[in-house]
Write an enzyme that holds these catalytic residues in place. Structure first.
Site, PDB file in Angstrom:
ATOM      1  N   PRO A   2       0.908  -1.273   0.445  1.00 33.51           N
ATOM      2  CA  PRO A   2       0.097  -0.050  -0.064  1.00 33.51           C
ATOM      3  C   PRO A   2       0.452   1.211  -0.085  1.00 33.51           C
ATOM      4  O   PRO A   2       1.776   1.222   0.868  1.00 33.51           O
ATOM      5  CB  PRO A   2      -0.922  -0.429   0.764  1.00 33.51           C
ATOM      6  CG  PRO A   2      -0.511  -1.289   1.274  1.00 33.51           C
ATOM      7  CD  PRO A   2       0.792  -2.129   1.352  1.00 33.51           C
ATOM      8  N   GLU A   3       0.365   1.914  -1.104  1.00 30.22           N
ATOM      9  CA  GLU A   3       1.109   3.088  -0.275  1.00 30.22           C
ATOM     10  C   GLU A   3       0.459   5.095   0.678  1.00 30.22           C
ATOM     11  O   GLU A   3      -0.582   4.217   0.526  1.00 30.22           O
ATOM     12  CB  GLU A   3       0.824   4.199  -2.136  1.00 30.22           C
ATOM     13  CG  GLU A   3       1.902   3.197  -3.674  1.00 30.22           C
ATOM     14  CD  GLU A   3       1.420   3.972  -5.010  1.00 30.22           C
ATOM     15  OE1 GLU A   3       1.928   4.491  -4.712  1.00 30.22           O
ATOM     16  OE2 GLU A   3       1.425   2.898  -5.757  1.00 30.22           O
ATOM     17  N   LYS A  50       4.829   4.470   3.501  1.00 34.86           N
ATOM     18  CA  LYS A  50       4.257   3.600   4.085  1.00 34.86           C
ATOM     19  C   LYS A  50       4.339   2.974   5.040  1.00 34.86           C
ATOM     20  O   LYS A  50       3.616   1.711   4.805  1.00 34.86           O
ATOM     21  CB  LYS A  50       4.916   2.664   3.071  1.00 34.86           C
ATOM     22  CG  LYS A  50       4.797   3.723   1.436  1.00 34.86           C
ATOM     23  CD  LYS A  50       5.650   2.184   0.466  1.00 34.86           C
ATOM     24  CE  LYS A  50       5.892   3.073  -1.254  1.00 34.86           C
ATOM     25  NZ  LYS A  50       6.286   2.372  -1.901  1.00 34.86           N
ATOM     26  N   ARG A 310      10.236  -3.029 -11.336  1.00 33.70           N
ATOM     27  CA  ARG A 310       8.735  -2.248 -11.028  1.00 33.70           C
ATOM     28  C   ARG A 310       8.351  -2.204 -12.974  1.00 33.70           C
ATOM     29  O   ARG A 310       9.114  -1.879 -13.330  1.00 33.70           O
ATOM     30  CB  ARG A 310       9.055  -1.043 -10.305  1.00 33.70           C
ATOM     31  CG  ARG A 310       9.562  -1.051  -8.900  1.00 33.70           C
ATOM     32  CD  ARG A 310       9.338  -2.376  -8.381  1.00 33.70           C
ATOM     33  NE  ARG A 310       7.276  -2.167  -7.679  1.00 33.70           N
ATOM     34  CZ  ARG A 310       7.325  -1.308  -7.110  1.00 33.70           C
ATOM     35  NH1 ARG A 310       7.536  -0.656  -6.322  1.00 33.70           N
ATOM     36  NH2 ARG A 310       5.857  -1.361  -7.101  1.00 33.70           N
TER      37      ARG A 310
END
Length: 332
Positions: A2-3, A50, A310
């Site tokens: 989660p950001e 985060k 990524r």
């Protein structure tokens, strides 16, 4: 993972439990031993990027004045609107997770800078009173309700997700933490100048970092300068700024770097506000086949040779690669 906007929502869900005693515990965590938290008092909660930090004490004394900073403007404004679903929140525009929340299917690191923290079964004296929570790919926090399976897993089982930690508090409610790593630390690591959702976010420091002679998509994910920024924000900010992900920061003008930072903050703030208003954050390029202009979106994994690759989405027409920039194959 989660950001920043989602972790701040988790912080908002946990905050009403501050000042309550843990009367019962549960969960599947083997490193933490949930029973070690029983009878402790949750005295504070802080968020940085985060990471979520929870302070526990053996008695009902409150922490020192000013130990918990006031809510940041984006969060405060969003809280006034109220949350559509106070029990659980998920990510935008991704695939369904085992517990039904929406997430990306890409690989992400399971916690950063773990070497800085000591993992113990229980806090010792004044040290180790802060529990650091790092959420995994499908990480979530539920309030007064457990996550239920909304689809069968790969084995065809309809098994409910197992919480890592469950805290039943004296007020009658409980918190359930899913897919997360937890460790004790002597103090929370909170650096507002690096947090993209903090009013103290240091734009000058961020702009200087973006000027490095490396692809900007690498720099944006560096939590030392952009704490809370993850792959969704990275892709969306680059698209909105019209910058190719492999653009070297050193060849971008100061004004273009300024625009990029603007979009990082604007998208992150809008995402946070949407979380409290029950609005999903729509993406323009992340996990899309076409951009808003109707162009085909490209997808490829980028990252340092010795680092994590990524998945990156970009539009070659809206985000052209300049002639003086290196070819993609040099960095993929």
């Amino acid at each position: 993972m989660p950001e920043g906007p989602l972790v701040r929502k988790f912080h908002h869900l946990v905050s009403p439990f501050v000042g309550q005693q843990v009367v019962k515990t549960g969960g599947s965590s083997k490193k933490l031993q949930p029973a070690s938290l029983q009878c402790l008092w949750l005295q504070d909660t802080q968020v940085n990027g985060k990471k979520l930090f929870l302070r526990f004490d053996p008695d009902e004394e409150m922490g020192p004045p000013g130990s918990s900073p006031p809510p940041e403007p984006p969060q405060k404004e969003a809280q006034k609107e109220g949350a559509a679903d106070p029990k659980q929140v998920g990510e935008p525009s991704g695939q369904k997770t085992p517990d039904g929340s929406s997430q990306s299917a890409e690989l992400v690191p399971q916690g950063e800078d773990d070497s800085e923290y000591l993992e113990r079964d229980a806090p010792a004296g004044d040290a180790g009173r802060w529990l650091r929570v790092s959420f995994g790919l499908f990480g979530s926090v539920w309030v007064n309700e457990f996550s239920r399976a909304k689809q069968a897993n790969k084995r065809g089982d309809w098994r409910d997700p197992s919480p890592r930690l469950v805290l039943h508090c004296g007020g009658g409610g409980f918190l359930a933490f899913y897919n997360c790593q937890m460790s004790w630390s002597s103090s929370p690591v909170v650096t507002p100048t690096c947090d993209i959702l903090s009013e103290k976010f240091h734009r000058g420091q961020a702009l200087e970092a973006l000027g490095q002679a490396q692809p900007v998509c690498y720099t944006l994910l560096d939590q030392r300068y952009f704490s809370g920024l993850g792959n969704i924000i990275k892709n969306e900010a680059l698209y909105r700024a019209g910058i190719h992900p492999l653009s070297l920061g050193s060849v971008l003008s100061a004004s273009r770097r300024e625009v990029l930072v603007d979009h990082v903050v604007e998208f992150s703030t809008a995402w946070l506000q949407g979380k409290f208003q029950g609005r999903p954050q729509r993406t323009q390029v992340y996990q899309r086949e076409q951009c808003p202009a109707g162009h085909q979106v490209m997808k490829e994994a980028f990252g340092p040779q010795d680092g994590l690759q990524r998945l990156t989405w970009w539009c070659p027409q809206c985000q052209p690669q300049l002639s003086e920039e290196p070819e993609q194959r040099q960095f993929s």
